[in-house]
Design a protein around this motif. Structure first.
Motif, mmCIF file in Angstrom:
data_model
loop_
_atom_site.group_PDB
_atom_site.id
_atom_site.type_symbol
_atom_site.label_atom_id
_atom_site.label_comp_id
_atom_site.label_asym_id
_atom_site.label_seq_id
_atom_site.Cartn_x
_atom_site.Cartn_y
_atom_site.Cartn_z
ATOM 1 N N GLU A 1 -6.295 -5.009 9.884
ATOM 2 C CA GLU A 1 -7.173 -5.864 9.083
ATOM 3 C C GLU A 1 -6.814 -5.811 7.599
ATOM 4 O OE1 GLU A 1 -11.141 -4.660 9.903
ATOM 5 O OE2 GLU A 1 -11.013 -2.762 8.802
ATOM 6 N N MET A 2 -6.255 -4.710 7.132
ATOM 7 C CA MET A 2 -5.818 -4.655 5.739
ATOM 8 C C MET A 2 -4.529 -5.447 5.527
ATOM 9 S SD MET A 2 -8.003 -3.120 3.814
ATOM 10 C CE MET A 2 -7.040 -2.721 2.352
ATOM 11 N N ILE A 3 -3.658 -5.479 6.526
ATOM 12 C CA ILE A 3 -2.446 -6.298 6.430
ATOM 13 C C ILE A 3 -2.816 -7.776 6.416
ATOM 14 C CG2 ILE A 3 -0.318 -6.951 7.629
ATOM 15 C CD1 ILE A 3 -0.176 -4.028 8.631
ATOM 16 N N ASP A 4 -3.801 -8.150 7.217
ATOM 17 C CA ASP A 4 -4.304 -9.520 7.201
ATOM 18 C C ASP A 4 -4.884 -9.861 5.822
ATOM 19 O OD1 ASP A 4 -5.220 -12.039 8.104
ATOM 20 O OD2 ASP A 4 -7.145 -11.204 8.701
ATOM 21 N N LEU A 5 -5.642 -8.936 5.248
ATOM 22 C CA LEU A 5 -6.242 -9.168 3.932
ATOM 23 C C LEU A 5 -5.168 -9.280 2.853
ATOM 24 C CD1 LEU A 5 -8.853 -9.465 2.312
ATOM 25 C CD2 LEU A 5 -8.919 -6.964 2.083
ATOM 26 N N PHE A 6 -4.097 -8.505 2.980
ATOM 27 C CA PHE A 6 -2.976 -8.627 2.046
ATOM 28 C C PHE A 6 -2.460 -10.061 2.004
ATOM 29 C CE2 PHE A 6 1.649 -9.164 2.495
ATOM 30 C CZ PHE A 6 2.048 -8.963 1.183
ATOM 31 N N ALA A 7 -2.144 -10.616 3.163
ATOM 32 C CA ALA A 7 -1.583 -11.969 3.204
ATOM 33 C C ALA A 7 -2.584 -12.991 2.669
ATOM 34 C CB ALA A 7 -1.176 -12.320 4.635
ATOM 35 N N GLY B 1 -8.406 -0.264 -1.167
ATOM 36 C CA GLY B 1 -7.672 0.188 0.006
ATOM 37 C C GLY B 1 -6.215 0.479 -0.285
ATOM 38 N N ALA B 2 -5.617 -0.299 -1.183
ATOM 39 C CA ALA B 2 -4.208 -0.116 -1.504
ATOM 40 C C ALA B 2 -3.968 1.016 -2.482
ATOM 41 C CB ALA B 2 -3.626 -1.414 -2.073
ATOM 42 N N CYS B 3 -4.912 1.248 -3.375
ATOM 43 C CA CYS B 3 -4.706 2.206 -4.477
ATOM 44 C C CYS B 3 -5.651 3.394 -4.428
ATOM 45 C CB CYS B 3 -4.859 1.492 -5.824
ATOM 46 S SG CYS B 3 -3.728 0.112 -6.056
ATOM 47 N N ASP B 4 -6.551 3.434 -3.460
ATOM 48 C CA ASP B 4 -7.431 4.579 -3.243
ATOM 49 C C ASP B 4 -8.217 4.903 -4.513
ATOM 50 O OD1 ASP B 4 -8.137 7.586 -2.645
ATOM 51 O OD2 ASP B 4 -7.432 6.783 -0.750
ATOM 52 N N GLN B 5 -8.283 6.165 -4.882
ATOM 53 C CA GLN B 5 -9.134 6.573 -5.996
ATOM 54 C C GLN B 5 -8.666 5.980 -7.328
ATOM 55 O OE1 GLN B 5 -12.115 8.189 -5.655
ATOM 56 N NE2 GLN B 5 -11.623 7.726 -3.514
ATOM 57 N N ALA C 1 -14.475 -1.919 6.369
ATOM 58 C CA ALA C 1 -15.847 -1.411 6.305
ATOM 59 C C ALA C 1 -15.930 -0.161 5.426
ATOM 60 C CB ALA C 1 -16.357 -1.110 7.713
ATOM 61 N N HIS C 2 -14.946 0.726 5.561
ATOM 62 C CA HIS C 2 -14.956 1.958 4.753
ATOM 63 C C HIS C 2 -14.892 1.628 3.270
ATOM 64 C CE1 HIS C 2 -13.847 5.945 3.261
ATOM 65 N NE2 HIS C 2 -12.840 5.356 2.626
ATOM 66 N N TRP C 3 -13.958 0.763 2.876
ATOM 67 C CA TRP C 3 -13.782 0.485 1.452
ATOM 68 C C TRP C 3 -14.909 -0.378 0.902
ATOM 69 C CZ3 TRP C 3 -11.259 3.713 -1.131
ATOM 70 C CH2 TRP C 3 -10.185 4.406 -0.551
ATOM 71 N N THR C 4 -15.528 -1.172 1.763
ATOM 72 C CA THR C 4 -16.726 -1.905 1.336
ATOM 73 C C THR C 4 -17.833 -0.931 0.974
ATOM 74 O OG1 THR C 4 -16.157 -3.797 2.743
ATOM 75 C CG2 THR C 4 -18.449 -3.608 2.023
ATOM 76 N N MET D 1 0.831 -1.206 0.000
ATOM 77 C CA MET D 1 0.000 0.000 0.000
ATOM 78 C C MET D 1 0.862 1.251 0.000
ATOM 79 S SD MET D 1 -3.047 -1.253 2.608
ATOM 80 C CE MET D 1 -2.008 -2.192 3.732
ATOM 81 N N LEU D 2 0.230 2.382 -0.283
ATOM 82 C CA LEU D 2 0.955 3.651 -0.320
ATOM 83 C C LEU D 2 1.295 4.158 1.076
ATOM 84 C CD1 LEU D 2 -0.909 5.598 -3.134
ATOM 85 C CD2 LEU D 2 1.411 4.711 -3.209
ATOM 86 N N ASP D 3 0.532 3.720 2.070
ATOM 87 C CA ASP D 3 0.700 4.244 3.418
ATOM 88 C C ASP D 3 0.601 3.076 4.387
ATOM 89 O OD1 ASP D 3 0.971 6.004 5.504
ATOM 90 O OD2 ASP D 3 -0.924 7.065 5.178
#
Length: 595
Positions: A99-105, A447-451, A425-428, A92-94
């Protein structure tokens, strides 16, 4: 006596592409070369992650997960397919939330990954622990990393053998689970003597059973010597690339290393010269239409003064080339010494290399320390973890004032977990609002690349690749078919050399990009807001008429794989927005006005 077997990872299709083309190579163009590599006997590939994840969505309009699936299908189930991950950033950029790190793996395991090489640019072991836990949770091999470089001449304070030993001992003491250990020198500046002493130290600490690797780049001209030193000191594996994306800013060539190890006691992956030669010939055919920047093929004696990673160098020079200020490249490189020294000696690898570059660029363009690049400022303030040594007090104070942030020692993951914009939840909800499918893959892409991730999923992102027959001089032959845009309309142009005819017709509807809306300008205000660096407009936050406080974010640029906030210099009202989303902007370009 049998020769010692050395595991070879082919980095061509990840680091090679990133180091030469900024990651911008289409999968259908290079997949035939993957088959050729398989036929040559290569079984260990770096095939994704790092900047090659986002580049597919930003520039190629390809799905990285589909690319990974296709790669796995070609090489078969037994190949070791490896990706690069930046600790708490992953790809990701930031900094990601937990939970996003878990989703990455989870997603990278699902799409063919065998091994994750996991590093932190600050060598802050706390930044490796949670990502390591998630990597192992999802059944992936974890290659833990110590990042290396040589400090610019005259600098002291970190990046010696004692520093690397302390970092490795911290990893061992932390209880982080790992399957292999890598020392990663993204700038290729660690001198061979230090490499030998470092690998020998690591081998002594780890014992004989642990798989130990060195990764470096040819950028500074010492990579072959460094690899030979690492092998002599006890390394089990090294990384190499295939021509035409080897050498220069990339890894040493496979053929070069096979030659360099003739007559030694090392067996480089059972690889044979004749088979690798056929593979490299096929790769050259596959990439024949891509423009290779001249600086990607060269060794630079200036790099130890910066140090600038091979994977970032060409991305930065291409950006400067696009904005017309490439002549300032040497000045920016020279300015990096002070930036590195006063910034706390984080390793010059993504994302810290981008922070260094942005700050050095700002120091050259706007005067020393007149501006603080947001990423650099947040780094010295502690928002990405602990720097190897404390940053300069004056720079910390300046960054705090410019960014309106207090220094922190809080765990960056805790900060990210509080940010609802980094939640699943936000990105969903964003995907639902856009009418897009809420798969795990789409959530992670957004979540990784935003817009830009959303634009890709909606089919609205621009295709941005550089093709044109390369003649090894850095110039391109201009004859061929091109698409040009005039007043928002696309035309297909056929250009012939000499006195040949030029045929122009409207471009096919399938290749047309949506016309950009006019900037939302109002009456120009008396306060002008300019860009700090060339880049692309990623997101516009405020509109004409909005009331803003000093420091409020007006818009966000993307440059060199990082987000750059454009903030209000004082309280007031937005009078005009002078750019659009996806516009390319030059340094010091007018972006907005206020009153």
């Amino acid at each position: 006596m049998a020769k010692k077997y050395i595991d070879v990872m082919d980095t061509t299709f990840r680091d090679g592409f990133q180091s030469v083309f900024g990651g911008r190579v289409l999968m259908d163009d290079f997949f035939p070369a993957v088959e050729a590599a398989k036929q040559a006997g290569i079984t260990h590939f770096e095939f994704g992650g790092g900047a090659r994840f986002q580049s597919l969505y930003f520039y190629l309009q390809e799905n990285a997960f589909e690319m990974m699936d296709g790669f796995r299908e070609i090489v078969g189930p037994d190949a070791n397919l490896q990706v690069l991950s930046r600790g708490i950033n992953t790809v990701m950029l930031d900094t990601g939330s937990r939970e996003m790190i878990d989703l990455f793996a989870k997603m990278f395991k699902k799409h063919g990954t065998t091994t994750v090489r996991n590093f932190d640019a600050l060598n802050d072991v706390n930044n490796l622990a949670f990502s390591a836990e998630m990597i192992k949770k999802h059944g992936l091999n974890h290659e833990v990393v110590v990042t290396m470089m040589d400090l610019p001449p005259g600098c002291k304070g970190a990046h010696d053998v004692a520093f690397y030993e302390k970092t490795l001992r911290n990893i061992l003491d932390s209880g982080i689970s790992y399957d292999s250990v890598c020392f990663k020198d993204a700038s290729g500046t660690a001198n061979p003597h230090k490499v030998y002493e470092t690998i020998a130290m690591a081998r002594k600490l780890l014992g004989d059973s642990v798989h130990l690797r060195l990764h470096t780049h040819e950028t500074a001209g010492v990579s072959v010597a460094s690899y030979l030193a690492a092998l002599e000191a006890g390394a089990n594996g090294i990384d190499m690339a295939a021509s035409p994306v080897s050498g220069g800013t990339s890894q040493p060539d496979i053929l070069t290393m096979l030659h360099a190890t003739k007559g030694t006691n090392y067996n480089l992956g059972d690889l044979k010269l004749d088979k690798i030669l056929k593979y490299e010939e096929r790769l050259k055919e596959c990439l024949s239409e891509y423009m290779i920047p001249p600086e990607a093929t060269q060794v630079s004696p200036l790099i130890p003064f910066s140090p600038m990673p091979g994977g970032a160098l060409t991305a930065n020079t291409q950006m400067m080339r696009d904005s017309g200020d490439l002549e300032k490249f040497d000045s920016v490189i020279a300015a990096m010494k002070e930036v590195v020294e006063r910034g706390g000696y984080g390793t010059s690898v993504t994302p810290v290399s981008q922070f260094y570059w942005q700050q050095a660029y700002a120091n050259v363009m706007f005067g020393p320390w007149k501006q603080i690049a947001p990423g650099y400022g947040r780094m010295v303030l502690g928002y990405f973890g602990k720097t190897p040594v404390k940053a300069d007090d004056e720079i910390i104070k300046l960054a705090s004032e410019k960014l309106n942030l207090e220094p922190t020692t809080e765990n960056p993951l805790d900060i990210s977990d509080r940010d609802e914009n980094k939640s699943i939840a936000h990105w969903t909800k964003v995907l639902e609002d856009e009418g897009l499918e809420t798969t795990d893959e789409n959530i992670f892409i957004a979540g990784a690349c935003d817009q830009k991730g959303i634009a890709f999923l909606k089919g609205e992102g621009p295709l941005m690749i550089r093709k044109g027959k390369n003649n090894n001089s850095g110039e391109a032959e201009m004859a061929g078919n091109y698409t040009v845009v005039v007043d928002g309309k696309q035309y297909s142009v056929q250009v012939a050399e000499g006195e040949g005819d030029i045929q122009i017709a409207p471009a096919a509807a399938t290749t047309a990009a949506p016309a950009a809306a006019a900037p939302t300008t109002g009456g120009a205000g008396s306060i002008e807001v300019h860009s700090q660096t060339p880049g692309n407009v990623w997101k516009i936050i405020k509109n004409p008429g909005d009331i803003v406080a000093e420091g409020d974010v007006i818009m966000i640029l993307e440059a060199m794989k990082m987000e750059i906030d454009i903030t209000a210099p004082k309280a007031g009202k937005i009078a005009s927005i002078n750019v659009n989303v996806n516009d390319t902007v030059a340094d010091a370009q007018l972006l907005a006005t206020m009153e």
